[in-house]
Design a protein around this motif. Structure first.
Motif, short mmCIF file in Angstrom:
data_model
loop_
_atom_site.label_atom_id
_atom_site.label_comp_id
_atom_site.label_asym_id
_atom_site.label_seq_id
_atom_site.Cartn_x
_atom_site.Cartn_y
_atom_site.Cartn_z
N GLY A 121 44.06 -51.77 -31.86
CA GLY A 121 42.77 -51.47 -32.46
C GLY A 121 42.42 -52.28 -33.69
O GLY A 121 41.31 -52.12 -34.23
N VAL A 122 43.32 -53.15 -34.15
CA VAL A 122 43.05 -53.90 -35.38
C VAL A 122 41.82 -54.79 -35.22
O VAL A 122 40.94 -54.84 -36.09
N ALA A 123 41.72 -55.50 -34.11
CA ALA A 123 40.56 -56.37 -33.89
C ALA A 123 39.28 -55.56 -33.78
O ALA A 123 38.22 -55.99 -34.26
N ILE A 124 39.36 -54.39 -33.19
CA ILE A 124 38.18 -53.52 -33.05
C ILE A 124 37.71 -53.05 -34.42
O ILE A 124 36.51 -53.00 -34.71
N ALA A 125 38.65 -52.72 -35.29
CA ALA A 125 38.29 -52.25 -36.64
C ALA A 125 37.73 -53.38 -37.49
O ALA A 125 36.85 -53.16 -38.33
N ASN A 126 38.21 -54.60 -37.28
CA ASN A 126 37.83 -55.72 -38.14
C ASN A 126 36.60 -56.48 -37.65
O ASN A 126 35.97 -57.21 -38.43
N ASP A 127 36.26 -56.35 -36.38
CA ASP A 127 35.14 -57.10 -35.81
C ASP A 127 34.11 -56.11 -35.28
O ASP A 127 34.29 -55.52 -34.21
N GLU A 128 33.02 -55.94 -35.99
CA GLU A 128 32.03 -54.92 -35.63
C GLU A 128 31.30 -55.25 -34.32
O GLU A 128 30.67 -54.38 -33.73
N THR A 129 31.41 -56.50 -33.86
CA THR A 129 30.73 -56.88 -32.62
C THR A 129 31.59 -56.63 -31.39
O THR A 129 31.06 -56.60 -30.27
N LEU A 130 32.89 -56.46 -31.57
CA LEU A 130 33.79 -56.40 -30.42
C LEU A 130 33.57 -55.15 -29.58
O LEU A 130 33.61 -55.20 -28.35
N VAL A 131 33.36 -54.00 -30.22
CA VAL A 131 33.20 -52.75 -29.47
C VAL A 131 32.00 -52.82 -28.53
O VAL A 131 32.10 -52.45 -27.36
N GLU A 132 30.87 -53.30 -29.03
CA GLU A 132 29.69 -53.42 -28.18
C GLU A 132 29.93 -54.40 -27.04
O GLU A 132 29.49 -54.19 -25.90
N TRP A 133 30.64 -55.47 -27.33
CA TRP A 133 30.97 -56.47 -26.31
C TRP A 133 31.83 -55.83 -25.21
O TRP A 133 31.58 -56.03 -24.01
N LEU A 134 32.83 -55.05 -25.60
CA LEU A 134 33.69 -54.36 -24.62
C LEU A 134 32.89 -53.34 -23.81
O LEU A 134 33.09 -53.18 -22.60
N TRP A 135 31.97 -52.65 -24.48
CA TRP A 135 31.15 -51.64 -23.81
C TRP A 135 30.30 -52.28 -22.70
O TRP A 135 30.23 -51.76 -21.59
#
Length: 290
Positions: free
Chosen positions: A62-76
């Motif tokens: 989860g470190v990349a998810i916490a540090n990159d606010e764009t990653l979660v939407e990209w994964l979604w």
């Protein structure tokens, strides 16, 4: 379940994924070794799986998810299912179990982003937590399980995998304990002790009691403390060295020795092993794609 190495050339990774898909794979699991989200080719791999009509399941700290606010939407947007590391409610215990101070805060930030985005709002859920059950966090496991059920998060609580650094069921040989913060390492050594058989039996009973409150009943043995029957042996696993196994949790081949079923480096393919290996025969006959 399917996975493949994350630190290989893009051509080789593409070949392995295409081979999985040709054999009928509907899900590709990225389980490491290492942290999949920091692989330079991570997004290319997920894009390829998604464009092929399959689903990616990524196991992450989860470190990349916490540090990159764009990653979660990209994964979604790419229909990814996320399995987050979550070992303890107590922050100090969590930090010790992963060997990094402050990790629990990073984990919580990643989970908030995943939940706010809606990963646990679907049916089935697209959010799970991967919890290592051991003596140190035994008193937290019931609370973690209940929190998962309340929030539509799948609980994957299990003991040490009998392979890799924990092949002997302990962490005695884990080199990381020699290089991390001394105090964290000492707490980790005290905590990362396998459960006793009475501990296991009590935990199974307690989790089943919680699940009955949510209308969940078990039939047969469980793959995880909070899961259903084992599906780990319903697929093919390719490790980071290109070796082909029947399961991510196995370090033994068909004959009981330490040899894999095949190797990408030797020209084998996961699909050929799946279709022709005598060891996989009974698995193929009962495989439902679940």
């Amino acid at each position: 379940l399917h996975s493949f190495p994350t630190r290989r050339s893009s051509d080789l990774i593409g070949e392995v994924v295409r081979d999985f898909l040709s054999a009928g794979a509907r899900t590709i699991n990225l389980v490491g070794a290492g942290e999949p989200t920091i692989d330079p080719q991570f997004r290319d791999i997920v894009d390829f799986v998604h464009s092929s009509g399959a689903r990616t399941v990524v196991f992450t700290n989860g470190v990349a998810i916490a540090n990159d606010e764009t990653l979660v939407e990209w994964l979604w947007r790419r229909s990814v299912t996320v399995v987050m590391k979550y070992n303890a409610v107590n922050p100090t215990m969590q930090d010790a179990m992963v060997g990094k101070r402050g990790y629990s805060s990073t984990r919580d930030a990643a989970l908030r982003r995943l939940i706010d985005t809606g990963f646990n709002s679907t049916a089935p859920t697209r959010l799970a937590v991967d919890t290592l059950a051991c003596r140190g966090n035994l008193n937290d496991l019931l609370a973690i399980h209940r929190w998962c059920r309340q929030n539509n998060i799948f609980p994957m609580t299990a003991e040490f995998l009998p392979t890799g650094r924990t092949a002997d069921g302990s962490v005695d040989a884990v080199v990381a304990l020699e290089i991390i913060d001394v105090n964290l390492a000492e707490q980790a050594r005290r905590s990362l002790v396998p459960l006793s058989q009475p501990d296991r039996e009590r935990l199974l009973r307690d989790l089943a009691t919680v699940d009955r409150q949510y209308g969940i009943e078990y039939r047969g043995p469980r793959a995880y403390f909070g899961g259903g029957p084992c599906s780990q042996l319903l697929g093919v696993y390719v490790d980071i060295q290109g070796s082909i196994w029947a399961c991510v949790a196995r370090s033994r081949g068909a004959g009981g020795d330490a040899r894999p079923l095949g190797s990408i480096k030797s020209g084998d393919t996961a699909s050929s092993i799946w279709r022709t290996s005598p060891y996989m025969r009974s698995i193929r006959s009962t495989y439902t794609g679940a």
